[in-house]
Write a protein that holds these residues in place. Structure first.
Motif: not given
Length: 352
Positions: A256-274
Protein backbone atom coordinates in the motif's frame (compact mmCIF):
# COMPACT_ATOMS: atom_id res chain seq x y z
CA UNK A 1 -14.43 -55.21 19.17
CA UNK A 2 -16.95 -53.15 21.13
CA UNK A 3 -20.14 -54.60 22.70
CA UNK A 4 -22.37 -53.49 19.84
CA UNK A 5 -20.19 -55.17 17.21
CA UNK A 6 -19.97 -58.35 19.36
CA UNK A 7 -23.75 -58.56 19.66
CA UNK A 8 -24.13 -58.12 15.91
CA UNK A 9 -21.57 -60.87 15.27
CA UNK A 10 -23.32 -63.29 17.69
CA UNK A 11 -26.64 -62.57 16.03
CA UNK A 12 -25.18 -63.22 12.61
CA UNK A 13 -23.67 -66.52 13.78
CA UNK A 14 -27.02 -67.61 15.28
CA UNK A 15 -28.91 -66.72 12.08
CA UNK A 16 -26.45 -68.63 9.93
CA UNK A 17 -26.68 -71.75 12.16
CA UNK A 18 -30.48 -71.58 12.11
CA UNK A 19 -30.48 -71.25 8.35
CA UNK A 20 -28.22 -74.27 7.89
CA UNK A 21 -30.35 -76.38 10.29
CA UNK A 22 -33.60 -75.44 8.61
CA UNK A 23 -32.12 -75.99 5.19
CA UNK A 24 -30.94 -79.52 6.17
CA UNK A 25 -34.33 -80.47 7.60
CA UNK A 26 -36.24 -79.31 4.58
CA UNK A 27 -33.84 -80.90 2.14
CA UNK A 28 -34.74 -84.26 3.77
CA UNK A 29 -38.40 -83.55 3.02
CA UNK A 30 -37.69 -82.47 -0.54
CA UNK A 31 -35.62 -85.55 -1.52
CA UNK A 32 -38.47 -88.14 -1.42
CA UNK A 33 -40.67 -86.00 -3.57
CA UNK A 34 -37.88 -85.61 -6.13
CA UNK A 35 -37.27 -89.32 -6.54
CA UNK A 36 -40.74 -90.95 -6.05
CA UNK A 37 -42.62 -89.96 -9.20
CA UNK A 38 -46.07 -88.77 -8.02
CA UNK A 39 -46.37 -86.34 -5.13
CA UNK A 40 -49.36 -85.88 -2.92
CA UNK A 41 -50.98 -82.50 -2.50
CA UNK A 42 -49.76 -82.45 1.07
CA UNK A 43 -46.17 -83.08 -0.03
CA UNK A 44 -46.41 -80.32 -2.66
CA UNK A 45 -47.71 -77.78 -0.14
CA UNK A 46 -44.99 -78.74 2.32
CA UNK A 47 -42.36 -78.28 -0.38
CA UNK A 48 -43.62 -74.78 -1.24
CA UNK A 49 -43.60 -73.73 2.38
CA UNK A 50 -40.09 -75.10 2.71
CA UNK A 51 -38.81 -73.08 -0.28
CA UNK A 52 -40.40 -69.85 1.01
CA UNK A 53 -38.99 -70.37 4.49
CA UNK A 54 -35.55 -71.06 3.06
CA UNK A 55 -35.70 -67.88 0.97
CA UNK A 56 -36.75 -65.71 3.90
CA UNK A 57 -34.12 -67.15 6.23
CA UNK A 58 -31.45 -66.68 3.55
CA UNK A 59 -32.50 -63.06 3.01
CA UNK A 60 -32.26 -62.34 6.74
CA UNK A 61 -28.81 -63.93 7.04
CA UNK A 62 -27.40 -62.17 3.96
CA UNK A 63 -28.85 -58.88 5.17
CA UNK A 64 -27.17 -59.39 8.51
CA UNK A 65 -23.84 -60.11 6.84
CA UNK A 66 -24.16 -56.99 4.68
CA UNK A 67 -24.93 -54.79 7.69
CA UNK A 68 -21.94 -56.13 9.62
CA UNK A 69 -19.61 -55.64 6.63
CA UNK A 70 -20.71 -52.04 6.24
CA UNK A 71 -20.57 -51.42 10.00
CA UNK A 72 -17.00 -52.67 10.30
CA UNK A 73 -15.68 -51.43 6.91
CA UNK A 74 -14.79 -55.01 5.94
CA UNK A 75 -14.34 -54.21 2.25
CA UNK A 76 -12.39 -50.94 2.87
CA UNK A 77 -9.77 -52.47 5.13
CA UNK A 78 -11.35 -50.84 8.20
CA UNK A 79 -9.79 -47.53 7.08
CA UNK A 80 -10.80 -44.16 8.49
CA UNK A 81 -13.58 -42.20 6.84
CA UNK A 82 -12.46 -40.23 3.79
CA UNK A 83 -12.15 -36.46 4.39
CA UNK A 84 -13.10 -33.91 1.79
CA UNK A 85 -10.89 -30.95 0.88
CA UNK A 86 -12.60 -28.68 3.37
CA UNK A 87 -12.21 -31.13 6.27
CA UNK A 88 -15.78 -32.53 6.33
CA UNK A 89 -16.57 -36.24 6.18
CA UNK A 90 -17.13 -37.60 2.68
CA UNK A 91 -20.80 -37.84 1.88
CA UNK A 92 -21.73 -34.87 4.07
CA UNK A 93 -23.66 -31.94 2.57
CA UNK A 94 -20.40 -29.92 2.33
CA UNK A 95 -18.56 -32.63 0.40
CA UNK A 96 -16.32 -31.47 -2.47
CA UNK A 97 -14.99 -33.49 -5.37
CA UNK A 98 -11.89 -35.47 -4.45
CA UNK A 99 -8.66 -33.61 -5.12
CA UNK A 100 -10.30 -30.23 -5.79
CA UNK A 101 -9.98 -27.18 -3.57
CA UNK A 102 -11.32 -23.65 -3.88
CA UNK A 103 -9.08 -20.59 -3.87
CA UNK A 104 -9.97 -17.24 -2.37
CA UNK A 105 -8.25 -13.86 -2.53
CA UNK A 106 -7.74 -12.30 0.89
CA UNK A 107 -5.35 -9.56 1.97
CA UNK A 108 -5.49 -10.68 5.61
CA UNK A 109 -6.07 -7.14 6.89
CA UNK A 110 -8.67 -4.41 6.54
CA UNK A 111 -7.09 -2.00 4.02
CA UNK A 112 -9.36 0.84 5.14
CA UNK A 113 -8.26 0.21 8.72
CA UNK A 114 -4.59 0.31 7.73
CA UNK A 115 -5.11 3.60 5.91
CA UNK A 116 -6.98 5.13 8.87
CA UNK A 117 -4.14 4.18 11.22
CA UNK A 118 -1.24 5.12 8.92
CA UNK A 119 -2.37 8.26 7.09
CA UNK A 120 -2.06 10.68 10.07
CA UNK A 121 1.68 9.92 10.12
CA UNK A 122 2.09 10.78 6.41
CA UNK A 123 2.97 14.43 5.75
CA UNK A 124 3.14 16.75 2.79
CA UNK A 125 6.51 18.40 2.23
CA UNK A 126 6.85 21.68 0.31
CA UNK A 127 10.20 23.22 -0.54
CA UNK A 128 10.99 26.88 -1.16
CA UNK A 129 13.97 28.28 -3.00
CA UNK A 130 15.27 31.59 -4.30
CA UNK A 131 13.69 32.62 -7.61
CA UNK A 132 16.98 32.89 -9.49
CA UNK A 133 18.58 29.46 -9.60
CA UNK A 134 20.27 27.27 -12.14
CA UNK A 135 18.41 24.46 -13.81
CA UNK A 136 18.19 21.41 -11.58
CA UNK A 137 18.26 17.76 -12.52
CA UNK A 138 14.48 17.83 -12.49
CA UNK A 139 14.52 20.14 -15.52
CA UNK A 140 17.24 18.22 -17.39
CA UNK A 141 15.85 16.88 -20.71
CA UNK A 142 18.01 13.79 -20.31
CA UNK A 143 16.14 13.04 -17.11
CA UNK A 144 12.64 13.20 -18.57
CA UNK A 145 12.68 10.15 -20.86
CA UNK A 146 12.85 7.76 -17.95
CA UNK A 147 10.41 9.44 -15.59
CA UNK A 148 8.50 11.56 -18.08
CA UNK A 149 7.21 15.11 -17.94
CA UNK A 150 7.88 17.03 -14.75
CA UNK A 151 8.45 14.01 -12.56
CA UNK A 152 11.59 14.22 -10.53
CA UNK A 153 13.79 11.41 -9.36
CA UNK A 154 10.91 9.27 -8.34
CA UNK A 155 8.21 11.86 -8.61
CA UNK A 156 8.81 15.16 -6.84
CA UNK A 157 6.10 17.37 -8.21
CA UNK A 158 7.24 20.66 -9.71
CA UNK A 159 5.09 23.54 -8.55
CA UNK A 160 4.17 26.78 -10.28
CA UNK A 161 6.29 29.63 -8.86
CA UNK A 162 4.71 31.25 -5.83
CA UNK A 163 6.44 34.10 -4.06
CA UNK A 164 6.59 34.00 -0.27
CA UNK A 165 8.04 36.61 2.05
CA UNK A 166 10.92 35.27 4.15
CA UNK A 167 12.18 38.27 6.11
CA UNK A 168 13.90 40.46 3.55
CA UNK A 169 14.25 37.59 1.04
CA UNK A 170 11.64 36.32 -1.34
CA UNK A 171 11.33 32.57 -1.79
CA UNK A 172 9.20 30.69 -4.27
CA UNK A 173 7.56 27.32 -3.98
CA UNK A 174 9.89 24.97 -5.86
CA UNK A 175 8.28 21.56 -5.42
CA UNK A 176 6.43 19.20 -3.17
CA UNK A 177 6.62 15.60 -2.07
CA UNK A 178 5.78 13.27 0.77
CA UNK A 179 7.33 12.09 4.02
CA UNK A 180 6.30 10.31 7.19
CA UNK A 181 7.00 10.39 10.91
CA UNK A 182 9.07 7.41 12.02
CA UNK A 183 9.44 8.70 15.59
CA UNK A 184 6.72 10.43 17.56
CA UNK A 185 8.93 13.33 18.68
CA UNK A 186 9.02 14.86 15.20
CA UNK A 187 11.51 12.88 13.09
CA UNK A 188 10.47 12.61 9.43
CA UNK A 189 11.89 10.41 6.68
CA UNK A 190 11.76 11.37 3.00
CA UNK A 191 13.81 11.32 -0.22
CA UNK A 192 16.87 13.51 -0.60
CA UNK A 193 15.67 14.70 -3.99
CA UNK A 194 12.45 16.02 -2.40
CA UNK A 195 14.35 18.61 -0.30
CA UNK A 196 17.41 19.06 -2.56
CA UNK A 197 18.33 22.73 -3.07
CA UNK A 198 15.65 24.01 -0.69
CA UNK A 199 16.19 27.12 1.37
CA UNK A 200 13.15 26.35 3.46
CA UNK A 201 11.10 23.21 4.03
CA UNK A 202 7.47 23.31 5.14
CA UNK A 203 5.66 20.26 6.47
CA UNK A 204 1.88 19.94 6.57
CA UNK A 205 0.59 17.56 9.25
CA UNK A 206 -2.98 16.32 9.59
CA UNK A 207 -4.84 17.95 12.46
CA UNK A 208 -2.79 21.17 12.43
CA UNK A 209 -3.98 24.39 10.83
CA UNK A 210 -0.55 25.73 9.93
CA UNK A 211 2.44 23.93 8.37
CA UNK A 212 5.61 23.36 10.38
CA UNK A 213 9.01 24.64 9.39
CA UNK A 214 11.33 21.64 9.26
CA UNK A 215 15.07 21.34 9.84
CA UNK A 216 17.07 19.03 7.57
CA UNK A 217 19.18 16.98 9.98
CA UNK A 218 20.99 14.85 7.44
CA UNK A 219 20.75 13.63 3.88
CA UNK A 220 22.45 11.30 1.40
CA UNK A 221 22.47 11.91 -2.32
CA UNK A 222 23.80 8.41 -3.02
CA UNK A 223 21.03 6.71 -1.05
CA UNK A 224 18.42 9.38 -1.84
CA UNK A 225 17.39 9.60 1.83
CA UNK A 226 16.89 12.53 4.19
CA UNK A 227 15.76 13.00 7.79
CA UNK A 228 13.86 16.14 8.85
CA UNK A 229 12.82 17.36 12.28
CA UNK A 230 9.84 19.44 13.36
CA UNK A 231 9.12 20.64 16.89
CA UNK A 232 5.79 19.67 18.34
CA UNK A 233 3.45 22.17 19.93
CA UNK A 234 3.30 21.82 23.68
CA UNK A 235 5.22 18.54 23.60
CA UNK A 236 2.37 16.74 21.85
CA UNK A 237 3.48 13.48 20.25
CA UNK A 238 3.08 12.98 16.53
CA UNK A 239 1.61 9.77 15.06
CA UNK A 240 4.39 7.60 13.66
CA UNK A 241 4.93 4.53 11.50
CA UNK A 242 7.00 1.48 12.31
CA UNK A 243 9.79 0.39 9.98
CA UNK A 244 9.28 -3.24 9.01
CA UNK A 245 11.49 -5.76 7.21
CA UNK A 246 11.59 -5.68 3.44
CA UNK A 247 13.59 -8.92 3.49
CA UNK A 248 10.53 -10.76 4.79
CA UNK A 249 8.41 -9.64 1.84
CA UNK A 250 7.73 -12.07 -0.98
CA UNK A 251 6.93 -11.46 -4.62
CA UNK A 252 3.16 -11.14 -4.87
CA UNK A 253 2.61 -9.77 -1.35
CA UNK A 254 0.16 -6.89 -1.09
CA UNK A 255 1.61 -3.39 -0.64
CA UNK A 256 0.00 0.00 0.00
CA UNK A 257 1.34 3.43 -0.94
CA UNK A 258 0.20 6.70 0.66
CA UNK A 259 1.30 10.07 -0.69
CA UNK A 260 0.42 13.39 -2.29
CA UNK A 261 0.50 12.86 -6.07
CA UNK A 262 -0.12 16.00 -8.11
CA UNK A 263 -1.35 17.80 -5.00
CA UNK A 264 -4.03 15.22 -4.18
CA UNK A 265 -3.16 14.89 -0.52
CA UNK A 266 -3.37 11.59 1.37
CA UNK A 267 -3.97 9.43 -1.69
CA UNK A 268 -3.93 5.66 -1.19
CA UNK A 269 -2.92 3.27 -3.96
CA UNK A 270 -2.57 -0.47 -3.71
CA UNK A 271 -0.76 -3.23 -5.59
CA UNK A 272 1.64 -6.09 -5.13
CA UNK A 273 5.37 -6.45 -4.73
CA UNK A 274 6.44 -7.12 -8.32
CA UNK A 275 10.16 -7.76 -7.83
CA UNK A 276 13.09 -7.23 -5.46
CA UNK A 277 16.74 -6.27 -5.88
CA UNK A 278 16.10 -4.04 -8.90
CA UNK A 279 18.97 -1.75 -10.04
CA UNK A 280 18.19 1.38 -12.06
CA UNK A 281 20.36 4.20 -13.41
CA UNK A 282 19.30 7.85 -13.65
CA UNK A 283 21.19 10.63 -15.42
CA UNK A 284 21.15 13.97 -13.60
CA UNK A 285 23.27 17.12 -13.40
CA UNK A 286 25.85 15.30 -11.29
CA UNK A 287 26.20 12.45 -13.75
CA UNK A 288 24.68 9.01 -13.54
CA UNK A 289 23.02 8.01 -10.31
CA UNK A 290 22.90 4.29 -9.63
CA UNK A 291 20.23 2.83 -7.39
CA UNK A 292 20.65 -0.68 -5.99
CA UNK A 293 18.37 -3.25 -4.34
CA UNK A 294 15.12 -1.42 -5.07
CA UNK A 295 11.67 -2.90 -4.58
CA UNK A 296 9.46 -2.90 -7.66
CA UNK A 297 5.70 -2.49 -7.30
CA UNK A 298 2.65 -1.97 -9.47
CA UNK A 299 1.01 0.30 -6.87
CA UNK A 300 0.48 3.63 -8.63
CA UNK A 301 3.28 6.13 -7.92
CA UNK A 302 3.19 9.62 -9.44
CA UNK A 303 4.93 12.99 -9.05
CA UNK A 304 4.37 14.01 -5.44
CA UNK A 305 4.55 10.43 -4.08
CA UNK A 306 8.31 10.63 -3.55
CA UNK A 307 9.30 10.06 0.06
CA UNK A 308 6.00 8.44 0.97
CA UNK A 309 5.74 5.07 2.70
CA UNK A 310 5.21 1.73 1.01
CA UNK A 311 3.38 -0.38 3.59
CA UNK A 312 2.83 -4.09 4.08
CA UNK A 313 -0.46 -5.64 5.22
CA UNK A 314 0.45 -4.98 8.85
CA UNK A 315 0.83 -1.25 8.23
CA UNK A 316 4.63 -1.37 8.57
CA UNK A 317 6.91 0.61 6.26
CA UNK A 318 8.82 -1.75 4.00
CA UNK A 319 10.04 0.93 1.58
CA UNK A 320 10.07 4.60 0.55
CA UNK A 321 8.51 5.36 -2.83
CA UNK A 322 11.19 7.01 -4.92
CA UNK A 323 10.92 6.36 -8.65
CA UNK A 324 8.50 5.52 -11.43
CA UNK A 325 8.88 4.70 -15.09
CA UNK A 326 6.49 7.10 -16.77
CA UNK A 327 6.74 5.28 -20.12
CA UNK A 328 5.23 2.16 -18.60
CA UNK A 329 2.22 1.27 -16.50
CA UNK A 330 2.56 -0.18 -13.04
CA UNK A 331 6.36 0.01 -12.75
CA UNK A 332 7.37 1.93 -9.64
CA UNK A 333 10.33 1.60 -7.31
CA UNK A 334 10.92 2.00 -3.59
CA UNK A 335 14.03 2.07 -1.41
CA UNK A 336 13.80 -1.01 0.85
CA UNK A 337 13.48 -0.67 4.61
CA UNK A 338 16.61 -2.78 5.13
CA UNK A 339 18.66 -0.09 3.41
CA UNK A 340 17.02 2.63 5.49
CA UNK A 341 17.50 1.05 8.91
CA UNK A 342 21.24 0.61 8.36
CA UNK A 343 21.82 4.35 8.02
CA UNK A 344 18.93 5.91 9.93
CA UNK A 345 20.88 6.89 13.05
CA UNK A 346 23.66 8.41 10.93
CA UNK A 347 21.12 10.46 8.99
CA UNK A 348 19.63 11.74 12.24
CA UNK A 349 23.05 12.90 13.45
CA UNK A 350 24.34 13.97 10.01
CA UNK A 351 27.31 11.61 10.31
CA UNK A 352 26.77 9.57 7.17
Amino acid sequence: MNDDNKRQADKSTYLRATYEKELGMHMDLIKPSMGGGKRSKRAGASSARTMLASFLIGAVVIGGFSYMADKNNVFSGNSAAVQSANGGAAGSPTRQDAGLTTASLATGEDIAGIYAAASPAVVKIETYAEPARSASMFEDPAFRPFFGGDAGRGGRQQEQPQIEEQGSAELELAGSGTGFFFESDGYILTNEHVISGAKEVKVTVQGYDEPFTATVLGSSYELDLAVLKVESQGGKAFPSLKLGSSDDMQIGDWVIAIGNPYGFDQTLTMGVLSAKERPITIADEQGEHQYEHLLQTDASINPGNSGGPLLNESGEVIGINTAVNAEAQGIGFAIPATTITKVLEQLKTNTL
